[in-house]
Design an enzyme around this catalytic site. Structure first.
Site, mmCIF file in Angstrom:
data_model
loop_
_atom_site.group_PDB
_atom_site.id
_atom_site.type_symbol
_atom_site.label_atom_id
_atom_site.label_comp_id
_atom_site.label_asym_id
_atom_site.label_seq_id
_atom_site.Cartn_x
_atom_site.Cartn_y
_atom_site.Cartn_z
ATOM 1 N N CYS A 334 0.831 -1.080 -0.005
ATOM 2 C CA CYS A 334 0.001 0.148 -0.052
ATOM 3 C C CYS A 334 0.784 1.355 -0.066
ATOM 4 O O CYS A 334 0.536 1.988 -0.679
ATOM 5 C CB CYS A 334 -1.148 0.040 1.108
ATOM 6 S SG CYS A 334 -0.450 -0.917 2.481
ATOM 7 N N ARG A 363 7.325 -11.439 4.868
ATOM 8 C CA ARG A 363 6.984 -11.229 6.433
ATOM 9 C C ARG A 363 7.723 -12.119 7.357
ATOM 10 O O ARG A 363 7.766 -13.354 7.014
ATOM 11 C CB ARG A 363 5.594 -11.289 6.684
ATOM 12 C CG ARG A 363 4.946 -10.211 5.836
ATOM 13 C CD ARG A 363 3.210 -10.262 6.279
ATOM 14 N NE ARG A 363 2.672 -9.030 5.457
ATOM 15 C CZ ARG A 363 1.374 -9.175 5.407
ATOM 16 N NH1 ARG A 363 0.369 -9.728 6.076
ATOM 17 N NH2 ARG A 363 0.733 -8.051 4.704
ATOM 18 N N GLN A 381 0.539 -11.262 -3.165
ATOM 19 C CA GLN A 381 -0.719 -10.845 -2.864
ATOM 20 C C GLN A 381 -1.538 -10.399 -4.371
ATOM 21 O O GLN A 381 -0.713 -10.210 -5.179
ATOM 22 C CB GLN A 381 -0.824 -9.493 -1.876
ATOM 23 C CG GLN A 381 -0.293 -9.859 -0.624
ATOM 24 C CD GLN A 381 -0.478 -8.467 0.264
ATOM 25 O OE1 GLN A 381 0.023 -7.559 -0.110
ATOM 26 N NE2 GLN A 381 -0.933 -8.660 1.468
ATOM 27 N N ASP A 383 -2.949 -8.182 -4.710
ATOM 28 C CA ASP A 383 -3.337 -6.617 -4.122
ATOM 29 C C ASP A 383 -3.852 -5.678 -4.801
ATOM 30 O O ASP A 383 -3.416 -5.633 -6.243
ATOM 31 C CB ASP A 383 -1.920 -6.292 -3.355
ATOM 32 C CG ASP A 383 -2.365 -5.506 -2.296
ATOM 33 O OD1 ASP A 383 -3.512 -5.183 -1.788
ATOM 34 O OD2 ASP A 383 -1.477 -4.783 -1.631
ATOM 35 N N HIS A 385 -5.416 -1.203 -4.592
ATOM 36 C CA HIS A 385 -5.910 -0.039 -3.869
ATOM 37 C C HIS A 385 -6.823 0.820 -4.832
ATOM 38 O O HIS A 385 -6.422 1.222 -5.786
ATOM 39 C CB HIS A 385 -4.492 0.628 -3.239
ATOM 40 C CG HIS A 385 -3.862 -0.267 -2.540
ATOM 41 N ND1 HIS A 385 -2.906 -0.894 -2.773
ATOM 42 C CD2 HIS A 385 -4.329 -0.574 -0.955
ATOM 43 C CE1 HIS A 385 -2.487 -1.591 -1.719
ATOM 44 N NE2 HIS A 385 -3.163 -1.289 -0.718
ATOM 45 N N LYS A 465 -12.624 -3.091 8.141
ATOM 46 C CA LYS A 465 -12.435 -3.880 7.084
ATOM 47 C C LYS A 465 -13.502 -4.868 7.173
ATOM 48 O O LYS A 465 -13.958 -5.349 8.202
ATOM 49 C CB LYS A 465 -11.079 -4.607 7.067
ATOM 50 C CG LYS A 465 -10.807 -5.461 8.086
ATOM 51 C CD LYS A 465 -9.385 -6.124 8.028
ATOM 52 C CE LYS A 465 -9.081 -7.140 9.393
ATOM 53 N NZ LYS A 465 -7.651 -7.859 8.939
ATOM 54 N N HIS A 511 -8.356 -0.438 0.409
ATOM 55 C CA HIS A 511 -7.351 -1.484 0.184
ATOM 56 C C HIS A 511 -8.370 -3.011 -0.002
ATOM 57 O O HIS A 511 -9.189 -3.009 0.658
ATOM 58 C CB HIS A 511 -6.722 -1.863 1.543
ATOM 59 C CG HIS A 511 -5.749 -0.633 1.976
ATOM 60 N ND1 HIS A 511 -4.421 -0.618 2.080
ATOM 61 C CD2 HIS A 511 -6.099 0.721 2.457
ATOM 62 C CE1 HIS A 511 -4.010 0.685 2.597
ATOM 63 N NE2 HIS A 511 -5.301 1.203 2.994
#
Length: 638
Positions: A334, A363, A381, A383, A385, A465, A511
């Site tokens: 992000c 991670r 991910q 992912d 946004h 979320k 997100h």
């Protein structure tokens, strides 16, 4: 006078203090018989506990979800009583109810065996038959410490010593046995039933600290009915058969090893599966108006400090020092996406801007938590946004939820539940900002027509979320997709756009992820399908297998024609019997085996055998087979 308000709104008045059992009996004799506990002003209490002021009350019976926790907590106590009856001198420590069951940690020099578990189970059933009354008692703190030390329970005494002075100490008795416990509990052991099973023994450090003594933990499962128990045990059997690590090895998809702990070595077949899923997701995102980007793997700590992630996630980041700078391998995408948004001047006409990345993240998960594909350190991910105005939150949320549910359906998941996670204790942003974000997300979720349950305190540190929970083919739940409304990060990273009024405004940042991570979702897919993927997703879609060497040349011709149609094909011309080949490729979960021999070569046909089909085979002209398989292998939703 005590006024008790029931769930239907009616109020019953009592001259003085009253117990939950008395209220249940007052309502109906049948309810008194079925009652297991009561909720008093939202807290679960024992039936025998005295209510001495006005309260809202509801009765818990075996039909209620709350009954399971009671049954499992009691099962832990009954197991501990059974262990101490069978093996005097064993100390009990901590024994909670957990998801699907319970455990208790014991201090005992001799290891428990499988035979011991069978004897403990039998003794537990005996204790249930004894129907021992379970009684709550309040003790003086010092007296409780002295008592447990006197009977040789040093761990219990240590637990009580850690309780702040002045706090109520509660002890529960069942028969002659007793234990320190907050409760609540069932009225007697007979109410627990016999729908339980002890599962395994494991090691556990006292209080979870490796510097402390190693204890023995016995795990069990307990349910309200025999059917629930049998269904759960069947699910475990199925889960073992479907274990993605086992199937991944048998199907040649991937492996993991200590030289790259928490990272996946994808084999050719596994990478074909990965690429198929990624291509599908890319096609869906392209069609939904997303633009794809790619951002750096290593980013200066300065960005993470500005975004707030350094404070919240520093322990989970992999760090590198270079030229007097501290760099972090990105654990999420992000902040980097905001950097792309900030390049150049953005207008309200540019919004919504849907920015997607198949972002490789790392991670530093504890080694003990790593689990196949389900918990890794290196992952990608799906992912994205969405930068939008406040007025666009509802339409963008609805569009995302529609896309997400369509993707899940294509991938074989039709049961989806939604959790709404609100502000956590540690968070960024003001209460006013959180009020606005939570209200916006609730309005958008309701507008999308989604039913949701509250998941209190589990929001991200920058915003509330939605969590999307999938149910697989054997009834397990998996939390996958998320959608978060964020007013904080655009402020912290100075994102802005020029509004229709000519002034500068902060965008809202949504997100969102659908799969979560490719690695974990592929693990789920393997287990959901038990390796038997739909044709479009299968890493090997067709194996062309010969009956005799007379069909070798034709097998290559068939395979070439299939590849020309976009099918993923292998050829098996080994000098083995056809039944051996069919069995081997069936075990490898190949969806279609195209059998060819001399006759098929002469007639330009193929004999198709489908995985799991009761029909032995289907003879088709080659052209018809190509058309059929190409249509079946088409990627859905694109």
């Amino acid at each position: 006078m005590v006024a008790i308000t029931l769930p239907d709104g009616s109020v019953r008045h009592y001259e003085g203090p009253v117990t939950g059992a008395s209220v249940a009996a007052d309502i109906a004799p049948s309810l008194a018989k079925a009652a297991l506990a009561v909720f008093v002003n939202g807290d679960m209490w024992d039936l025998g506990r005295t209510i001495d002021s006005d309260a809202a009350l509801s009765v818990v019976t075996v039909k209620d979800d709350a009954a399971l926790e009671l049954i499992r907590h009691d099962a832990a106590h009954v197991m501990a009583e059974a262990v101490q009856e069978l093996y005097p001198g064993t100390q009990v420590t901590i024994g909670p109810a957990i998801e699907n069951g319970f455990y208790y940690d014991f201090a005992r020099d001799t290891p428990f065996s499988t035979e011991d578990l069978e004897q403990i189970e039998a003794k537990m059933r005996e204790i249930v038959d004894r129907n021992e009354q379970i009684i709550r008692e309040e003790w003086d703190r010092d007296a409780a410490i002295a008592h447990f030390l006197e009977i040789g329970e040093k761990y219990k005494a240590e637990l009580i010593e850690a309780i702040p002075a002045g706090q109520t100490i509660t002890v529960y008795r069942q028969g002659k046995w007793k234990d320190l416990c907050r409760g609540p509990h069932l009225p007697s052991t007979g109410k627990m039933g016999k729908h339980f099973k002890l599962m395994k023994v494991a090691g556990a450090y006292w209080r979870g600290d490796s510097r402390n003594e190693m204890l023995q933990r016995i795990y069990g499962t307990a349910w309200a009915t025999e059917k629930q128990l049998k269904d759960y045990l069947h699910m475990l059997e199925e889960a073992e058969k479907r274990d993605h690590r086992k199937l991944g090895r048998e199907m040649g998809l991937f492996h993991l090893q200590d030289v790259a702990q928490g990272a996946v070595f994808w084999h050719p077949k596994g990478w074909r599966l990965y690429r198929a899923l990624q291509t599908y997701m890319r096609n869906r995102l392209d069609a939904a108006g997303y633009v794809e980007v790619n951002t750096p793997q290593m980013v200066d700590r300065v960005l993470w400090e500005h975004s707030g992630h350094w404070e919240k996630f520093r322990e989970g980041m992999f760090i590198s020092e270079a030229e007097e700078k501290t760099l972090a391998i990105k654990p999420m995408n992000c902040p980097c996406h905001v950097q792309i948004f900030n390049q150049g001047i953005k207008s309200y006409r540019d919004l919504p801007l849907r920015m997607a990345e198949f972002g490789a993240c790392h991670r530093n998960e504890p080694s003990g938590s790593l689990h196949g594909l389900m918990r890794v350190r290196a992952f990608t991910q799906d992912d994205a946004h969405i930068f939008c105005t406040e007025d666009q939150i509802i339409t963008e949320t609805k569009a995302f939820c529609d896309l997400l549910q369509s993707v899940y359906k294509d991938l074989g998941f039709t049961e989806v539940r939604v959790k709404f996670s609100d502000r956590p204790e540690k968070r960024a942003g003001t209460d006013a900002t959180w009020d606005k974000a939570e209200a916006a997300l609730k309005d958008a979720t309701d507008a999308a027509g989604l039913a949701w349950t509250l998941n209190p305190g589990e929001g991200a540190f920058y915003g509330p979320k939605l969590e999307f929970v999938l149910r697989d083919a054997i009834g397990r739940d998996w939390q996958c997709g998320t959608l978060q409304v964020d007013f904080v990060l655009p402020e912290r990273l100075d994102a802005e756009y020029v509004g229709e009024d000519g002034n500068r405004h902060r965008p809202v940042m949504l997100h969102r992820a659908i799969l979560g991570s490719f690695e974990r979702f592929i693990g789920m897919l393997i287990e959901n399908y038990a390796g038997k993927f739909p044709l479009w997703l299968a890493p090997t879609q067709v194996v062309v297998a010969t009956i005799t060497s007379d069909g070798n040349e034709y097998a290559e011709e068939v395979a070439a024609a299939m590849r020309a149609r976009g099918l993923k094909v292998e050829v098996d011309t080994r000098n083995e019997k056809i039944n051996y080949k069919v069995r081997e490729h069936s075990l490898a979960k190949v969806p279609v085996i195209a059998v060819v021999g001399k006759r098929e070569a002469e007639e330009k046909t193929v004999a198709l055998r489908r995985l799991g089909s009761e029909k032995a085979q289907e003879i088709l002209a080659l052209g018809t087979a190509l058309d059929t398989l190409q249509a079946e292998a088409a990627m859905p939703g694109c």
